[in-house]
Motif scaffolding. Structure first.
Motif, PDB file in Angstrom:
ATOM      1  N   THR A   1       0.854  -1.200   0.000  1.00 59.13           N
ATOM      2  CA  THR A   1       0.000   0.000   0.000  1.00 59.13           C
ATOM      3  C   THR A   1       0.882   1.239   0.000  1.00 59.13           C
ATOM      4  OG1 THR A   1      -0.183  -0.248   2.405  1.00 59.13           O
ATOM      5  CG2 THR A   1      -1.974  -1.125   1.053  1.00 59.13           C
ATOM      6  N   ASP A   2       1.288   1.726   1.184  1.00 58.36           N
ATOM      7  CA  ASP A   2       2.204   2.866   1.244  1.00 58.36           C
ATOM      8  C   ASP A   2       3.516   2.493   1.917  1.00 58.36           C
ATOM      9  OD1 ASP A   2       1.332   2.568   3.848  1.00 58.36           O
ATOM     10  OD2 ASP A   2       0.932   4.683   4.187  1.00 58.36           O
TER      11      ASP A   2
ATOM     12  N   GLY B   1       4.798  -1.727 -10.574  1.00 54.29           N
ATOM     13  CA  GLY B   1       4.426  -1.746  -9.164  1.00 54.29           C
ATOM     14  C   GLY B   1       4.514  -0.351  -8.575  1.00 54.29           C
ATOM     15  N   LYS B   2       3.786  -0.120  -7.486  1.00 51.62           N
ATOM     16  CA  LYS B   2       3.794   1.222  -6.902  1.00 51.62           C
ATOM     17  C   LYS B   2       3.367   1.195  -5.446  1.00 51.62           C
ATOM     18  CE  LYS B   2      -0.902   2.256  -8.569  1.00 51.62           C
ATOM     19  NZ  LYS B   2      -1.720   3.142  -9.413  1.00 51.62           N
ATOM     20  N   LEU B   3       3.740   2.264  -4.741  1.00 49.99           N
ATOM     21  CA  LEU B   3       3.208   2.586  -3.429  1.00 49.99           C
ATOM     22  C   LEU B   3       2.347   3.823  -3.589  1.00 49.99           C
ATOM     23  CD1 LEU B   3       6.428   2.320  -1.191  1.00 49.99           C
ATOM     24  CD2 LEU B   3       4.777   0.520  -1.683  1.00 49.99           C
TER      25      LEU B   3
ATOM     26  N   LEU C   1       7.476   2.295 -10.203  1.00 50.07           N
ATOM     27  CA  LEU C   1       8.497   1.821 -11.138  1.00 50.07           C
ATOM     28  C   LEU C   1       7.828   1.671 -12.497  1.00 50.07           C
ATOM     29  CD1 LEU C   1      11.422   0.912 -11.558  1.00 50.07           C
ATOM     30  CD2 LEU C   1      10.692  -1.422 -11.038  1.00 50.07           C
ATOM     31  N   GLN C   2       8.192   2.536 -13.436  1.00 51.60           N
ATOM     32  CA  GLN C   2       7.549   2.583 -14.741  1.00 51.60           C
ATOM     33  C   GLN C   2       7.887   1.353 -15.574  1.00 51.60           C
ATOM     34  OE1 GLN C   2       5.613   5.673 -15.409  1.00 51.60           O
ATOM     35  NE2 GLN C   2       5.948   5.468 -13.220  1.00 51.60           N
ATOM     36  N   SER C   3       7.106   1.122 -16.623  1.00 47.81           N
ATOM     37  CA  SER C   3       7.344  -0.017 -17.519  1.00 47.81           C
ATOM     38  C   SER C   3       8.697   0.093 -18.217  1.00 47.81           C
ATOM     39  CB  SER C   3       6.227  -0.113 -18.565  1.00 47.81           C
ATOM     40  OG  SER C   3       6.164   1.068 -19.341  1.00 47.81           O
ATOM     41  N   VAL C   4       9.214   1.325 -18.354  1.00 50.32           N
ATOM     42  CA  VAL C   4      10.527   1.531 -18.998  1.00 50.32           C
ATOM     43  C   VAL C   4      11.670   1.392 -17.998  1.00 50.32           C
ATOM     44  CG1 VAL C   4       9.612   2.982 -20.827  1.00 50.32           C
ATOM     45  CG2 VAL C   4      10.329   4.029 -18.673  1.00 50.32           C
TER      46      VAL C   4
ATOM     47  N   LEU D   1      12.299   4.637 -11.913  1.00 51.50           N
ATOM     48  CA  LEU D   1      11.611   4.782 -10.631  1.00 51.50           C
ATOM     49  C   LEU D   1      11.303   6.256 -10.407  1.00 51.50           C
ATOM     50  CD1 LEU D   1      10.669   3.431  -7.970  1.00 51.50           C
ATOM     51  CD2 LEU D   1      12.955   3.852  -7.080  1.00 51.50           C
ATOM     52  N   MET D   2      10.033   6.571 -10.085  1.00 49.14           N
ATOM     53  CA  MET D   2       9.621   7.968 -10.001  1.00 49.14           C
ATOM     54  C   MET D   2       8.695   8.208  -8.820  1.00 49.14           C
ATOM     55  SD  MET D   2       8.880   8.771 -14.027  1.00 49.14           S
ATOM     56  CE  MET D   2       9.541  10.415 -13.928  1.00 49.14           C
ATOM     57  N   LEU D   3       8.742   9.438  -8.320  1.00 47.32           N
ATOM     58  CA  LEU D   3       7.730   9.943  -7.410  1.00 47.32           C
ATOM     59  C   LEU D   3       6.838  10.864  -8.217  1.00 47.32           C
ATOM     60  CD1 LEU D   3       9.813  10.699  -4.201  1.00 47.32           C
ATOM     61  CD2 LEU D   3       7.880   9.130  -4.331  1.00 47.32           C
ATOM     62  N   GLN D   4       5.523  10.694  -8.075  1.00 50.29           N
ATOM     63  CA  GLN D   4       4.587  11.441  -8.899  1.00 50.29           C
ATOM     64  C   GLN D   4       3.414  11.947  -8.068  1.00 50.29           C
ATOM     65  OE1 GLN D   4       3.902   7.940 -11.407  1.00 50.29           O
ATOM     66  NE2 GLN D   4       4.632   9.126 -13.164  1.00 50.29           N
ATOM     67  N   THR D   5       2.869  13.087  -8.481  1.00 49.22           N
ATOM     68  CA  THR D   5       1.599  13.526  -7.915  1.00 49.22           C
ATOM     69  C   THR D   5       0.484  12.781  -8.642  1.00 49.22           C
ATOM     70  OG1 THR D   5       1.436  15.379  -9.460  1.00 49.22           O
ATOM     71  CG2 THR D   5       2.446  15.819  -7.320  1.00 49.22           C
ATOM     72  N   ILE D   6      -0.642  12.594  -7.955  1.00 51.52           N
ATOM     73  CA  ILE D   6      -1.803  11.924  -8.531  1.00 51.52           C
ATOM     74  C   ILE D   6      -2.879  12.961  -8.787  1.00 51.52           C
ATOM     75  CG2 ILE D   6      -3.644  10.245  -8.057  1.00 51.52           C
ATOM     76  CD1 ILE D   6      -1.629   8.620  -6.476  1.00 51.52           C
ATOM     77  N   ASP D   7      -3.564  12.792  -9.897  1.00 52.45           N
ATOM     78  CA  ASP D   7      -4.640  13.708 -10.263  1.00 52.45           C
ATOM     79  C   ASP D   7      -5.864  13.394  -9.398  1.00 52.45           C
ATOM     80  OD1 ASP D   7      -5.961  15.700 -11.566  1.00 52.45           O
ATOM     81  OD2 ASP D   7      -6.318  14.565 -13.409  1.00 52.45           O
TER      82      ASP D   7
END
Length: 203
Positions: A25-26, A38-40, A58-61, A64-70
């Motif tokens: 989860t987180d 996969g993601k938290l 972790l993107q398909s490419v 590894l990224m931290l992102q804001t969610i809409d």
């Protein structure tokens, strides 16, 4: 419940039918990995554990990224941190020694995310917190309460937060930012973002 903290549903032959480590989860714990896609997802607030405004993915490419969610949608909005492993990252590994890194297909370390030089008897956890910061915590597992008068009441955060200053790293053009709409934030003494509402201009 395994010693690692993994809750499993297993057959009599110890074949795992379901395990919580496959659905983080987180939070991740030592021996946990995150594969591609996969993601938290951070919780909404300190006391509200529904999905919030940030994700660690972790993107398909292989990046590894931290992102804001809409928010309140489930789609990624903008990136505010990247480990820059495009085309080569395979899993994110949290090993028993307390190190977190992005590994290649051959299991070599591509990018160290966080590491701890302390005792391997300590207990570690990593949380993508509600404020969007990825924090690595340690708790002294071998601490004996009967032989000490100073029992640690809290997990101890390590100093290498990601990002180190989320208030300056999230600067969305839409005005959302790290602390939400119509506000600006600054780091407090506890290194957490504190928001202030923008004052209306009186004409």
């Amino acid at each position: 419940m395994l010693d690692s903290g993994n809750l499993v549903l297993a057959t009599q032959n110890s074949v795992y039918l379901w395990e919580c480590f496959n659905r983080p989860t987180d939070t991740i714990l030592p021996t946990n990995t995150i594969g591609r896609l996969g993601k938290l997802v951070a919780r909404y607030s300190e006391t509200n554990y529904s999905n919030g405004r940030f994700q660690f993915s972790l993107q398909s490419v292989g990046n590894l990224m931290l992102q804001t969610i809409d928010f309140p949608l489930d789609s990624a909005n903008s990136n505010y941190w990247s480990c820059e492993t495009v085309g080569s990252g395979f899993p994110v590994v949290f090993n028993q020694s307390g190190s977190i890194y992005v590994a290649a297909v051959n299991e070599s370390i591509l990018k160290m995310i966080s590491s701890n030089a302390g005792s391997t008897q300590d207990f570690y956890t990593v949380i993508l917190e509600y404020d969007g910061v990825f924090r690595h915590y340690v708790y002294p597992e071998g601490h004996n309460i009967s032989n000490s008068t100073s029992w640690p009441l809290d997990w101890i955060p390590m100093s290498n937060f990601i990002p180190s200053n989320i208030c300056s790293d999230i600067t969305e053009g839409t005005g959302g930012g790290a602390c939400g709409f119509n506000s600006y934030c600054q780091l407090g003494d506890d290194q957490r973002p504190q928001f202030r509402k923008k004052k209306k201009k009186i004409l």
